[in-house]
Design an enzyme around this catalytic site. Structure first.
Site, PDB file in Angstrom:
ATOM      1  N   ARG A   1      -0.788   1.071  -1.508  1.00  0.00           N
ATOM      2  CA  ARG A   1       0.450   2.010  -0.844  1.00  0.00           C
ATOM      3  C   ARG A   1       1.381   1.280  -1.139  1.00  0.00           C
ATOM      4  O   ARG A   1       2.427   1.341  -1.313  1.00  0.00           O
ATOM      5  CB  ARG A   1       0.206   1.634   0.344  1.00  0.00           C
ATOM      6  CG  ARG A   1      -1.007   2.982   1.099  1.00  0.00           C
ATOM      7  CD  ARG A   1      -1.696   2.931   2.279  1.00  0.00           C
ATOM      8  NE  ARG A   1      -2.089   2.359   2.884  1.00  0.00           N
ATOM      9  CZ  ARG A   1      -3.826   1.853   2.861  1.00  0.00           C
ATOM     10  NH1 ARG A   1      -4.261   2.956   2.441  1.00  0.00           N
ATOM     11  NH2 ARG A   1      -4.390   0.638   3.407  1.00  0.00           N
TER      12      ARG A   1
ATOM     13  N   GLU B   1     -13.654 -10.000   5.785  1.00  0.00           N
ATOM     14  CA  GLU B   1     -14.098  -9.562   7.222  1.00  0.00           C
ATOM     15  C   GLU B   1     -15.581 -10.190   6.343  1.00  0.00           C
ATOM     16  O   GLU B   1     -16.755 -10.742   6.961  1.00  0.00           O
ATOM     17  CB  GLU B   1     -14.643  -8.154   7.696  1.00  0.00           C
ATOM     18  CG  GLU B   1     -14.883  -8.778   9.162  1.00  0.00           C
ATOM     19  CD  GLU B   1     -14.747  -7.670  10.376  1.00  0.00           C
ATOM     20  OE1 GLU B   1     -14.799  -7.559  11.517  1.00  0.00           O
ATOM     21  OE2 GLU B   1     -13.565  -6.969   9.283  1.00  0.00           O
TER      22      GLU B   1
END
Length: 182
Positions: free
Chosen positions: A69, A106
């Site tokens: 993006r 993560e």
């Protein structure tokens, strides 16, 4: 620094054009979807205008857009301020010789890459992405640009999720955002 200037109707228009998708990509996540912002040409133009107003007089020579993006917002900003655009890509997407920076996710690690020679010593860089959450990707981009000899002047994102404290990991680099999540 938040671009959410009190009384600026553009900020409200931008915020209202962003769709929040619950439980995507997994339960408990409120996904900030900028594709609906892109469908609203006025809100999209407003977001570019806010960034251009901020960066037009900062002598930025390179706008580095983070995949994917950052590729949407970075090029129009680069064109408007007279800077080159450098894509920062996911692994194995760029042909030719690349340099890379790894960062922690993560569950595991990832990396971003850019072409060798895309950034030169002395370049003044702006890093652009749609959103800052934990700050891992932006930090990797900053490290990569600085290793290549650029001075990272600032980072710019449409959205910040403040409770994830990504801004705190930027090593004091300024961050311009337009919308903060609640």
């Amino acid at each position: 620094m938040s671009a959410s200037r009190e009384g600026d109707p553009r900020v409200k228009r931008i915020a209202s054009a962003i769709r929040v998708v619950p439980d995507f990509p997994k339960p408990g996540i409120l996904f900030q979807d900028i594709t609906t912002l892109l469908l609203d040409h006025k809100a999209f133009q407003d977001s570019i205008d806010i960034f251009v107003e901020r960066f037009k007089d900062k002598n930025i020579t390179v706008v580095a857009g983070i995949e994917a993006r950052g590729f949407i917002f970075g090029p129009p900003i680069a064109l408007a301020i007279g800077a080159k655009f450098v894509p920062m890509r996911k692994p194995r997407k760029l042909p030719g010789e690349v340099i890379f920076e790894e960062y922690v996710l993560e569950y595991g690690t990832d990396r971003i890459e850019m072409h060798v020679g895309a950034v030169e010593a002395g370049d003044r860089a702006l890093v652009v992405d749609d959103l800052i959450a934990t700050g891992g990707t932006l930090c990797a981009a900053i490290r990569l640009l600085e290793r290549a000899g650029a001075a990272v002047i600032e980072c710019a994102c449409i959205i910040e999720i403040p409770e994830l404290k990504g801004r705190e990991k930027l090593g004091g680099k300024p961050l311009c955002i337009i919308v903060e999540t609640e």
